[in-house]
Design a protein around this motif. Sequence first.
Motif, PDB file in Angstrom:
ATOM      1  N   HIS A  27      59.224  41.746  41.062  1.00  0.00           N
ATOM      2  CA  HIS A  27      60.202  42.411  40.179  1.00  0.00           C
ATOM      3  C   HIS A  27      59.563  42.572  38.805  1.00  0.00           C
ATOM      4  O   HIS A  27      59.352  41.551  38.116  1.00  0.00           O
ATOM      5  CB  HIS A  27      61.445  41.551  40.012  1.00  0.00           C
ATOM      6  CG  HIS A  27      62.189  41.250  41.277  1.00  0.00           C
ATOM      7  ND1 HIS A  27      63.428  41.785  41.555  1.00  0.00           N
ATOM      8  CD2 HIS A  27      61.880  40.459  42.340  1.00  0.00           C
ATOM      9  CE1 HIS A  27      63.856  41.329  42.728  1.00  0.00           C
ATOM     10  NE2 HIS A  27      62.921  40.530  43.229  1.00  0.00           N
ATOM     11  N   GLN A  34      61.426  41.107  35.568  1.00  0.00           N
ATOM     12  CA  GLN A  34      61.702  39.665  35.508  1.00  0.00           C
ATOM     13  C   GLN A  34      60.583  38.867  34.860  1.00  0.00           C
ATOM     14  O   GLN A  34      60.522  37.641  35.009  1.00  0.00           O
ATOM     15  CB  GLN A  34      62.020  39.144  36.916  1.00  0.00           C
ATOM     16  CG  GLN A  34      63.327  39.726  37.472  1.00  0.00           C
ATOM     17  CD  GLN A  34      63.687  39.195  38.852  1.00  0.00           C
ATOM     18  OE1 GLN A  34      63.092  38.244  39.346  1.00  0.00           O
ATOM     19  NE2 GLN A  34      64.666  39.824  39.493  1.00  0.00           N
ATOM     20  N   ARG A  68      69.560  46.060  46.257  1.00  0.00           N
ATOM     21  CA  ARG A  68      69.109  44.706  45.876  1.00  0.00           C
ATOM     22  C   ARG A  68      69.245  43.726  47.026  1.00  0.00           C
ATOM     23  O   ARG A  68      68.283  43.087  47.434  1.00  0.00           O
ATOM     24  CB  ARG A  68      69.899  44.215  44.674  1.00  0.00           C
ATOM     25  CG  ARG A  68      69.473  42.857  44.242  1.00  0.00           C
ATOM     26  CD  ARG A  68      70.063  42.370  42.955  1.00  0.00           C
ATOM     27  NE  ARG A  68      69.020  41.616  42.303  1.00  0.00           N
ATOM     28  CZ  ARG A  68      68.472  41.899  41.147  1.00  0.00           C
ATOM     29  NH1 ARG A  68      68.923  42.888  40.414  1.00  0.00           N
ATOM     30  NH2 ARG A  68      67.482  41.184  40.689  1.00  0.00           N
ATOM     31  N   GLU A 102      67.544  34.517  52.265  1.00  0.00           N
ATOM     32  CA  GLU A 102      66.709  33.709  51.372  1.00  0.00           C
ATOM     33  C   GLU A 102      67.322  32.331  51.151  1.00  0.00           C
ATOM     34  O   GLU A 102      66.611  31.334  51.086  1.00  0.00           O
ATOM     35  CB  GLU A 102      66.594  34.470  50.045  1.00  0.00           C
ATOM     36  CG  GLU A 102      65.869  33.734  48.927  1.00  0.00           C
ATOM     37  CD  GLU A 102      65.786  34.571  47.664  1.00  0.00           C
ATOM     38  OE1 GLU A 102      66.357  35.684  47.629  1.00  0.00           O
ATOM     39  OE2 GLU A 102      65.137  34.107  46.705  1.00  0.00           O
ATOM     40  N   ASP A 136      57.044  37.470  44.057  1.00  0.00           N
ATOM     41  CA  ASP A 136      58.455  37.457  43.651  1.00  0.00           C
ATOM     42  C   ASP A 136      58.623  36.993  42.209  1.00  0.00           C
ATOM     43  O   ASP A 136      59.575  36.271  41.893  1.00  0.00           O
ATOM     44  CB  ASP A 136      59.315  36.619  44.614  1.00  0.00           C
ATOM     45  CG  ASP A 136      60.807  36.897  44.447  1.00  0.00           C
ATOM     46  OD1 ASP A 136      61.158  37.982  43.963  1.00  0.00           O
ATOM     47  OD2 ASP A 136      61.613  36.018  44.794  1.00  0.00           O
TER      48      ASP A 136
HETATM   49  N1  GUN Z   1      68.117  38.362  45.912  1.00  0.00           N
HETATM   50  C1  GUN Z   1      68.741  39.360  45.266  1.00  0.00           C
HETATM   51  N2  GUN Z   1      68.152  39.637  44.098  1.00  0.00           N
HETATM   52  C2  GUN Z   1      67.120  38.794  43.994  1.00  0.00           C
HETATM   53  C3  GUN Z   1      66.128  38.602  42.988  1.00  0.00           C
HETATM   54  O1  GUN Z   1      66.064  39.258  41.961  1.00  0.00           O
HETATM   55  N3  GUN Z   1      65.215  37.616  43.251  1.00  0.00           N
HETATM   56  C4  GUN Z   1      65.246  36.872  44.382  1.00  0.00           C
HETATM   57  N4  GUN Z   1      64.325  35.921  44.565  1.00  0.00           N
HETATM   58  N5  GUN Z   1      66.169  37.039  45.324  1.00  0.00           N
HETATM   59  C5  GUN Z   1      67.096  37.985  45.132  1.00  0.00           C
END
Ligand code: GUN
Length: 440
Positions: A83, A86, A208, A239, A326
Motif C-alpha cells: 500500500h 501507508q 479493499r 487475514e 504489505d
Molecule cells: N484488509 C483491508 N484493508 C487492509 C489493509 O490496508 N492492510 C491489511 N493488512 N489488511 C487489510
Amino acid sequence: MTGRAGTRHAYRAGLLHMLADPCQAPAEQAFAYHQDGLLVVEDGHVAAFGAYTDIFPTLTSETPVTTFPGKLITPGFVDAHIHYPQVDVVAAWGSQLLDWLHTHTFPAEQAFADRAHADEAAAFFLNQLLRNGTTSALVFGTVHKTSVDALFDAALARNMRLIAGKVLMDRNAPAGLTDTVETGRADTEALIRAWRGRGRLGYAVTPRFAVTSSGAQLAMAGAVAAAHPDVLIHTHMSENLEEISRVGELFPDARDYLDVYARYGLVTPRSVFAHCVHASDDALRRMAAAGASVAFCPSSNLLLGSGLFSLKQACGCGVTVGLGTDIGAGASFSLPHMMGEAYKVGQLGGETLDPMHAFYLATLSGAKALRIDDKVGNLAPGKEADFLVLDFAATPLLARRAASAATVAEKIFILSILGDDRAISRTYLAGALAHSRDGA
Ligand code: GUN
Ligand code: ZN
C-alpha cells in the motif's frame, strides 16, 4: 537479439535466477547459477545470460563490460502486495487488523485527497522500492482517483513496471474515504482509460475487502474487470479471524470468504488475494482451479498478529504464491527481509522454507501472480532487463557470515536473515541505472 550496437552493455558478476517452481521441479533444474557470469543487455532487454567463458567470446570488441567483483546479479524483486499510502503508519504499536485500520490507516489515507501530499508520498515510496531492489509491485492506492494518478505519474517517470488501482470502499469506513458504486465505477474506468498502454504500467481493480464493499460494489468490480481483460483484481482475504466472522455476518449466504468474491466474478486468473492466512484447503484448491494467486505477507501477519500462513498447504493445493511486504502493516520494503520473515513463519508452523524457494517467491513466482512473467521475474533472454547487483559485504556481519557460505543457496539464506537495503548495491530498470547505493 536485434538492435543498435551502441545500446549493448555487458555486466560481469555472479548470476542467479529462477527457472521453475522448486515445489514442482528438481532443485537443480529450478534455478541457474553462474559463479562467474555475464549478463548482456541490449535496448533495455536481456540479450544473453550465462557463464562468462561462454558469452564473452561472442561479444564484439565495442561492447562495454562492467565488472562487479564479488557481487551477485539477480532479477529485480517483485512485491505482490503493498500500500503506497501507508508509508506513514509503518511500525504502529498495539492493534490487530480492524482496530489498526480505523485507528491508524484510515486517518493516514484521508490525506491523499490532496494531490501534493500524494505526489510527495509516491516519490518517497518508489524510491524506497528501488533502494530495496524492488522493480515491480502490485500497489493499493486510496479511494481517491488522484492518488493513483500521482503514483502512475511517478512510476512512469522512473520507467517502472508497476500495477496499481484506486481503492473501492462504499461502507464501513469514514465518510471522507468512501465512494459509491457509481463513482467507484466511473473513477476506475477513467483510470483504466487514462493509463492503458503508458510505459510499463498496469491497472488493478481494487476492492479493499468484503468488509468495506457492498455486494453491489463487488458486482461492479467484477463487471469492470470482465470488461477489461488486461487488468488485474487485487484485494484482501482471510487475514484475521475477526475480519472473517464480520464477512460471514455481512454475506450470510456465502459458503466462505472466497465464495463472496466468487459470486461477484472476482476469482479469476487475474486475481491476487493478499494474506489467505486462514483459508481452507478447499478454498485454496478453488483458487488454484480458477488460476488465482495469493500474496503471502509474513511481516504484516506477524506484526498484526494475524496468524501463520502455510506455504506448504498453499503449494499442496497448487496455488501460485507471491511475496508481499504489505507496507504499512508490514514493516520493511525489503523482499529479502520478507524471505527471512517467511522462513520464521515456516519455522513456527513446522515447515522449513528452502532459500531458493523463498527467492522464487520474491522473483519469478511474484511475476507469475501479477501476470508479468513473460516480461520480468528472471533474466531469460528477451525479458526486460530489470536487475540488481547484490553486495554480500554490505555490513561487517553479513560479509563475515557470507564468506563462509558453501553454496549460493546458503548465501541467499544469509542475505534473507542479515540483509537489508544496504545489500542492494545497484538497481537497474530496463537496462538503465535507477538506484546506486553509493550514488555512483
Ligand atoms: N484488509 C483491508 N484493508 C487492509 C489493509 O490496508 N492492510 C491489511 N493488512 N489488511 C487489510
Ligand atoms: Zn494489504
